[in-house]
Design a protein around this motif. Structure first.
Motif, PDB file in Angstrom:
ATOM      1  N   ARG A   9      -7.051  12.734  -0.237  1.00  0.00           N
ATOM      2  CA  ARG A   9      -8.010  11.803  -0.136  1.00  0.00           C
ATOM      3  C   ARG A   9      -8.681  11.719   0.322  1.00  0.00           C
ATOM      4  O   ARG A   9      -9.363  12.059   1.095  1.00  0.00           O
TER       5      ARG A   9
ATOM      6  N   GLY B 221     -10.619   6.444   0.461  1.00  0.00           N
ATOM      7  CA  GLY B 221      -9.555   7.049   0.093  1.00  0.00           C
ATOM      8  C   GLY B 221      -8.768   6.855  -1.232  1.00  0.00           C
ATOM      9  O   GLY B 221      -7.039   6.699  -1.481  1.00  0.00           O
TER      10      GLY B 221
ATOM     11  N   THR C  31       0.906  -1.198  -0.124  1.00  0.00           N
ATOM     12  CA  THR C  31       0.056   0.021   0.095  1.00  0.00           C
ATOM     13  C   THR C  31       1.301   1.367  -0.292  1.00  0.00           C
ATOM     14  O   THR C  31       0.415   2.444  -0.594  1.00  0.00           O
TER      15      THR C  31
ATOM     16  N   ASP D  96       0.487   4.153  -2.987  1.00  0.00           N
ATOM     17  CA  ASP D  96       0.169   5.201  -2.618  1.00  0.00           C
ATOM     18  C   ASP D  96       0.989   6.544  -3.351  1.00  0.00           C
ATOM     19  O   ASP D  96       0.976   7.319  -3.940  1.00  0.00           O
TER      20      ASP D  96
END
Length: 134
Positions: A72, A76, A21, A25
């Motif tokens: 965000r 998410g 993740t 991101d």
């Protein structure tokens, strides 16, 4: 008309899904910022410079105050907001959509076209879209 085929998209999606993740991101943020910088440059190029030097902001302030904010949402998903920052946002709206020039107090135009308030309209400034076209 020629047909374009893109190979490897399924593999790319699989690799992105397997990516940790934090790295995912970072990659998305970097790509999002790169795209946002293109829009930021287009807005900056179109922004007027206030050739007279008068008004409520200094010469060139509108052009130099176009910023990018990466945000965000509650799900998410990352997105970019590109536009004037706090110092020039109020003036940017007047320039983008045009406005009435009023002296002697405030004056509002109601939806039915009637004017309410003590101010007297002395002119109108036409719209100069520079954000929407970008």
């Amino acid at each position: 008309m020629s047909e374009t085929t893109i190979k490897g998209m399924n593999e790319l999606h699989r690799k992105l899904a397997q990516m940790p993740t934090k790295i995912h991101d970072r990659v998305v943020s970097k790509a999002l910022r790169a795209g946002a910088e293109i829009v930021q440059e287009a807005i900056t190029e179109r922004a007027p410079e206030n050739a007279t030097g008068g008004g409520s902001i200094p010469f060139g302030a509108l052009r130099s105050d176009i910023v990018i904010h990466l945000k965000r949402d509650e799900d998410g998903v990352q997105h970019a907001i590109i536009g004037p920052d706090k110092e020039t946002a109020h003036v940017a709206r007047w320039v983008e959509y045009g406005h009435r020039m009023v002296t002697g107090g405030r004056s509002y135009k109601r939806p039915d076209g009637k004017t309410v308030g003590h101010g007297t309209q002395v002119g109108e400034v036409p719209e100069h879209p520079f954000i929407r076209p970008a």
